[in-house]
Design an enzyme around this catalytic site. Structure first.
Site, PDB file in Angstrom:
ATOM      1  N   GLY A   1      -8.015 -57.253  54.274  1.00 24.19           N
ATOM      2  CA  GLY A   1      -6.877 -58.147  54.035  1.00 24.19           C
ATOM      3  C   GLY A   1      -5.772 -57.922  55.056  1.00 24.19           C
TER       4      GLY A   1
ATOM      5  N   CYS B   1     -13.074 -56.436  40.847  1.00 22.54           N
ATOM      6  CA  CYS B   1     -11.775 -56.015  41.378  1.00 22.54           C
ATOM      7  C   CYS B   1     -10.847 -55.558  40.261  1.00 22.54           C
ATOM      8  CB  CYS B   1     -11.140 -57.152  42.172  1.00 22.54           C
ATOM      9  SG  CYS B   1     -11.045 -58.697  41.242  1.00 22.54           S
TER      10      CYS B   1
ATOM     11  N   GLU C   1     -10.438 -46.994  45.321  1.00 17.64           N
ATOM     12  CA  GLU C   1     -11.256 -47.977  44.605  1.00 17.64           C
ATOM     13  C   GLU C   1     -12.730 -47.637  44.872  1.00 17.64           C
ATOM     14  OE1 GLU C   1     -11.363 -51.969  46.260  1.00 17.64           O
ATOM     15  OE2 GLU C   1     -11.313 -52.824  44.253  1.00 17.64           O
TER      16      GLU C   1
ATOM     17  N   GLY D   1     -10.968 -60.025  49.070  1.00 18.42           N
ATOM     18  CA  GLY D   1     -11.774 -58.903  49.544  1.00 18.42           C
ATOM     19  C   GLY D   1     -10.961 -57.619  49.507  1.00 18.42           C
TER      20      GLY D   1
ATOM     21  N   THR E   1      -8.514 -54.427  50.542  1.00 20.14           N
ATOM     22  CA  THR E   1      -7.155 -54.360  51.082  1.00 20.14           C
ATOM     23  C   THR E   1      -7.183 -54.102  52.585  1.00 20.14           C
ATOM     24  OG1 THR E   1      -6.271 -53.701  48.960  1.00 20.14           O
ATOM     25  CG2 THR E   1      -4.968 -53.085  50.884  1.00 20.14           C
TER      26      THR E   1
HETATM   27  P1  NDP Z   1     -14.591 -56.861  52.243  1.00 19.43           P
HETATM   28  O1  NDP Z   1     -13.123 -56.862  52.458  1.00 19.43           O
HETATM   29  O2  NDP Z   1     -15.414 -55.904  52.981  1.00 19.43           O
HETATM   30  O3  NDP Z   1     -15.185 -58.305  52.581  1.00 19.43           O
HETATM   31  C1  NDP Z   1     -14.655 -59.486  52.027  1.00 19.43           C
HETATM   32  C2  NDP Z   1     -15.014 -60.659  52.916  1.00 19.43           C
HETATM   33  O4  NDP Z   1     -14.377 -60.477  54.173  1.00 19.43           O
HETATM   34  C3  NDP Z   1     -16.503 -60.748  53.210  1.00 19.43           C
HETATM   35  O5  NDP Z   1     -16.874 -62.102  53.324  1.00 19.43           O
HETATM   36  C4  NDP Z   1     -16.612 -60.042  54.546  1.00 19.43           C
HETATM   37  O6  NDP Z   1     -17.745 -60.442  55.265  1.00 19.43           O
HETATM   38  C5  NDP Z   1     -15.337 -60.512  55.215  1.00 19.43           C
HETATM   39  N1  NDP Z   1     -14.883 -59.660  56.317  1.00 19.43           N
HETATM   40  C6  NDP Z   1     -15.173 -58.364  56.565  1.00 19.43           C
HETATM   41  N2  NDP Z   1     -14.555 -57.959  57.706  1.00 19.43           N
HETATM   42  C7  NDP Z   1     -13.866 -59.029  58.178  1.00 19.43           C
HETATM   43  C8  NDP Z   1     -13.029 -59.259  59.314  1.00 19.43           C
HETATM   44  N3  NDP Z   1     -12.776 -58.300  60.194  1.00 19.43           N
HETATM   45  N4  NDP Z   1     -12.479 -60.476  59.470  1.00 19.43           N
HETATM   46  C9  NDP Z   1     -12.710 -61.465  58.584  1.00 19.43           C
HETATM   47  N5  NDP Z   1     -13.507 -61.312  57.501  1.00 19.43           N
HETATM   48  C10 NDP Z   1     -14.064 -60.115  57.289  1.00 19.43           C
HETATM   49  O7  NDP Z   1     -14.789 -56.757  50.678  1.00 19.43           O
HETATM   50  P2  NDP Z   1     -16.149 -56.708  49.886  1.00 19.43           P
HETATM   51  O8  NDP Z   1     -16.977 -57.898  50.238  1.00 19.43           O
HETATM   52  O9  NDP Z   1     -16.730 -55.365  50.023  1.00 19.43           O
HETATM   53  O10 NDP Z   1     -15.652 -56.975  48.390  1.00 19.43           O
HETATM   54  C11 NDP Z   1     -15.128 -56.019  47.579  1.00 19.43           C
HETATM   55  C12 NDP Z   1     -13.620 -56.011  47.631  1.00 19.43           C
HETATM   56  O11 NDP Z   1     -13.104 -57.275  47.235  1.00 19.43           O
HETATM   57  C13 NDP Z   1     -13.028 -55.005  46.682  1.00 19.43           C
HETATM   58  O12 NDP Z   1     -11.984 -54.343  47.317  1.00 19.43           O
HETATM   59  C14 NDP Z   1     -12.503 -55.873  45.542  1.00 19.43           C
HETATM   60  O13 NDP Z   1     -11.476 -55.262  44.820  1.00 19.43           O
HETATM   61  C15 NDP Z   1     -12.074 -57.090  46.278  1.00 19.43           C
HETATM   62  N6  NDP Z   1     -12.009 -58.233  45.382  1.00 19.43           N
HETATM   63  C16 NDP Z   1     -10.792 -58.698  44.993  1.00 19.43           C
HETATM   64  C17 NDP Z   1     -10.700 -59.725  44.084  1.00 19.43           C
HETATM   65  C18 NDP Z   1      -9.371 -60.244  43.641  1.00 19.43           C
HETATM   66  O14 NDP Z   1      -9.333 -61.291  43.015  1.00 19.43           O
HETATM   67  N7  NDP Z   1      -8.289 -59.561  43.910  1.00 19.43           N
HETATM   68  C19 NDP Z   1     -11.908 -60.353  43.516  1.00 19.43           C
HETATM   69  C20 NDP Z   1     -13.128 -59.795  44.006  1.00 19.43           C
HETATM   70  C21 NDP Z   1     -13.169 -58.768  44.900  1.00 19.43           C
HETATM   71  P3  NDP Z   1     -19.146 -59.619  55.169  1.00 19.43           P
HETATM   72  O15 NDP Z   1     -19.315 -59.175  53.777  1.00 19.43           O
HETATM   73  O16 NDP Z   1     -20.149 -60.629  55.542  1.00 19.43           O
HETATM   74  O17 NDP Z   1     -19.008 -58.519  56.142  1.00 19.43           O
END
Ligand code: NDP
Length: 597
Positions: free
Chosen positions: A293, A344, A441, A288, A290
């Site tokens: 993360g 990503c 991004e 997800g 950064t």
């Molecule tokens: P987010 O970081 O917003 O969400 C990723 C996941 O984390 C979702 O399931 C989200 O849930 C969950 N989440 C959100 N907040 C929390 C928290 N406080 N604690 C635990 N989990 C949480 O990313 P996006 O879903 O918007 O995805 C896009 C991002 O992912 C981009 O930055 C992209 O670059 C990155 N990405 C990286 C990849 C890689 O291989 N490096 C591959 C694909 C994407 P919910 O959505 O239900 O809120």
């Protein structure tokens, strides 16, 4: 469809069918052959009379994906605590598609405990009698049998509904790994001792994935963890919960024992947070942004959990003056607009060398203007909607910033249509490094073009970012290619191509793009740990069991202790950052020189 109720009860199956039918009635008919066909197909499916191949592919996928909207915990489909649900919206219209169970902290706890009880033993004594956890069906299954289950799952993914080749490739590739995860024997300095390592499953893994490529992200995470013998709680994004749930159903059908794979749709702030901080997890794997993360890492640190992070990117694409111009224009265009820029590794910052810059920009604008925005089920569309209104707002905010900061708008810049989450294909050129559209991004269909002079200069500028996920180089010179692939600080660099990925090739980020690697043997390091054993004397193998030749009971006891003590387990750190470089093979005799490298 009854057959797909799998382990679920009959009542559950028929309500799944009805729910799927209700939803299908709302979908636009054009991709599915009209409402009558939808209705007939749905009814035929519910009587299990019609093989998948006789249904339109789109309909089959929707039909089945929409049937599973509950949590998968311990092999059963369940409502969330308090019957909480959230709305899954159709991005083409913004209207509700279906209500999906929204996992709460209590559900996370139930799922983690279900996964924990599938392990062969319970190393942390947190008040549970260890024998209650001594009959785990998954890590104890022979590796060969585990492999067969994964191959069965591969066949189901490929042949039934979710015909995403990358996902199937992951299950096939890692299915082949189950019986090839080996330790080593180590000659030691002390006389009279021998030592070896066992690679053991790390335990219960909490996995959190984003909404872009939801089924593929699930495959990336699940396949290596299952191969290693781990048990899993997978949290899927609230924006794209359905395909992973369907995958869960297929996993049950393939023979993954109940409790080994638990799937929770839910909100990040509730379900994701509860999972990342759960004390019974042995590892957290996150994909997800950064920012989130960072939070995941903090949360997991409370209980000293190993964490792997696949995070955001802002990948440079460098087009040199000697590149095949037409191929580079098209390649850079797809590098960004593929999946509406929601990838990503997308080519977010496009550096073009000054000699070809003006012509390159002209052709790129033309290509962007020619994209056909529309319903993704219409086969003539080349650009569909973004995932959510939130994402549309974010992208349009960056468009406004780009204009305000003085970048030139080549095309697009607005919302498309009067419903759904569509944004026009947008292109900015003459962008400067410090503008927000180059720094951040954007994750949308916005191409950002910058001009550069020399190779040294572009390496410096390409690396002037906190991210380091991927990059691409377009050139016909081997020297330039070598300088750029080595110079760009990123986990993957493509040469004269983009987006090529393979289950066998490590993928992951440098810098704030993450820690650890997906794919290949490298990812298995994260899902296993090396238990270190030292024995006096030598090992004898008798009837498939290891016995100590010296029968030294004290040593045997200390081995047991070592095996079970978390303090003495050594996880294998990645020695160095791994960079993967993809180079196309030559297509013609003139290009043979590439082979020599
Ligand atoms: P987010 O970081 O917003 O969400 C990723 C996941 O984390 C979702 O399931 C989200 O849930 C969950 N989440 C959100 N907040 C929390 C928290 N406080 N604690 C635990 N989990 C949480 O990313 P996006 O879903 O918007 O995805 C896009 C991002 O992912 C981009 O930055 C992209 O670059 C990155 N990405 C990286 C990849 C890689 O291989 N490096 C591959 C694909 C994407 P919910 O959505 O239900 O809120």
């Amino acid at each position: 469809m009854g057959q797909h109720g799998g382990k679920a009860q009959d009542g559950q199956s028929s309500s799944n069918v009805n729910r799927a039918y209700d939803v299908l009635k709302k979908l636009t008919p054009k991709a599915c052959g009209g409402p009558r066909l939808e209705e007939q197909a749905c009814r035929r499916r519910s009587a299990s009379a019609c093989p998948d191949s006789q249904l339109p592919a789109t309909l089959t996928a929707l039909n089945l994906a929409l049937a599973f909207v509950q949590l998968l915990i311990d092999g059963k489909w369940e409502d969330a605590a308090g019957s909480k649900t959230f709305e899954d919206l159709d991005p083409r219209t913004g209207e509700k598609l279906v209500d999906v169970a929204e996992a709460q902290a209590e559900d996370v706890d139930r799922a983690v405990r279900a996964a924990k009880k599938c392990l062969p033993y319970f190393p942390f004594n947190l008040g549970y009698p260890p024998q209650a956890y001594d009959d785990g069906p998954w890590p104890r299954m022979t590796a060969e049998k585990r492999s067969r289950v994964m191959f069965r799952l591969t066949d189901l993914v490929e042949s039934k509904t979710i015909d995403v080749p990358g996902t199937a490739q992951h299950f096939r590739y890692f299915g082949g790994f189950c019986d090839k995860i080996e330790g080593s024997t180590i000659p030691v300095a002390q006389e009279g001792f021998t030592a070896y390592t066992l690679r053991e499953p790390i335990g219960v893994v909490g996995q959190i994935i984003p909404w872009n490529f939801p089924i593929l992200m699930a495959g990336w995470k699940l396949a290596p963890a299952l191969a290693a013998g781990c048990t899993i709680v997978l949290k899927v994004s609230q924006y794209t919960p359905l395909s992973a749930l369907r995958l869960g159903e297929l996993a049950l059908e393939a023979g993954v024992p109940p409790g080994v794979l638990n799937i929770l749709p839910g909100k990040g702030s509730v379900c994701g947070d509860a999972l990342a901080t759960h004390p019974l997890l042995d590892k957290v794997a996150f994909t997800g942004s950064t920012d989130v993360g960072r939070r995941i890492m903090e949360g997991a640190s409370q209980h000293i959990k190993p964490v792997t992070l696949e995070l955001g990117g802002n990948s440079p694409v460098v087009v040199c003056g000697d590149a095949d111009l037409e191929a580079a224009v098209r390649g850079a265009h797809e590098a960004l607009f593929f999946n509406m820029g929601q990838a990503c590794e997308c080519g977010a910052r496009l550096f073009v060398q000054e000699g070809i810059y003006d012509e390159f920009v002209r052709r790129s604008i033309e290509l962007a203007k020619n994209r056909k925005v529309g319903d993704p089920f219409d086969e003539t569309s080349t650009q569909g909607p973004l995932v959510s209104q939130k994402q549309v707002d974010k992208v349009l905010k960056y468009v406004e910033l780009g204009k305000k900061e003085g970048a030139k708008l080549g095309c697009g810049g607005g919302r498309w249509g009067d419903q759904g989450f569509y944004v026009e294909p947008t292109l900015f050129y003459d962008v400067e490094d410090d503008m927000a559209i180059a720094r951040d991004e954007i994750f949308g269909p916005v191409q950002v073009i910058l001009k550069f002079g020399t190779i040294d200069e572009v390496i410096r500028r390409a690396n002037a970012t906190e991210y380091g996920l991927a990059g691409a180089v377009w050139t016909q010179s081997i020297d330039t290619m070598q300088a750029l692939t080595r110079g760009i600080k990123a986990g993957t660099v493509w040469v004269n191509t983009h987006h090529v990925m393979d289950a066998a090739v490590p993928f992951g980020g440098y810098k704030s793009s993450g820690y650890g690697r997906e794919h290949g043997g490298a990812v298995l390091e994260h899902y296993t740990q090396a238990g270190r054993c030292a024995y006096p004397g030598m090992l004898l193998v008798s009837k498939g069991r290891c016995r100590l030749a010296t029968q030294d009971q004290r040593s045997a006891a200390s081995y047991k202790q070592q095996e079970q003590s978390p303090m003495l387990r050594h996880s294998c750190p990645l020695p160095l950052q791994t960079k993967s470089v993809y180079v196309p093979l030559p297509k013609s005799k003139e290009q043979r020189s590439w082979v020599i490298m």
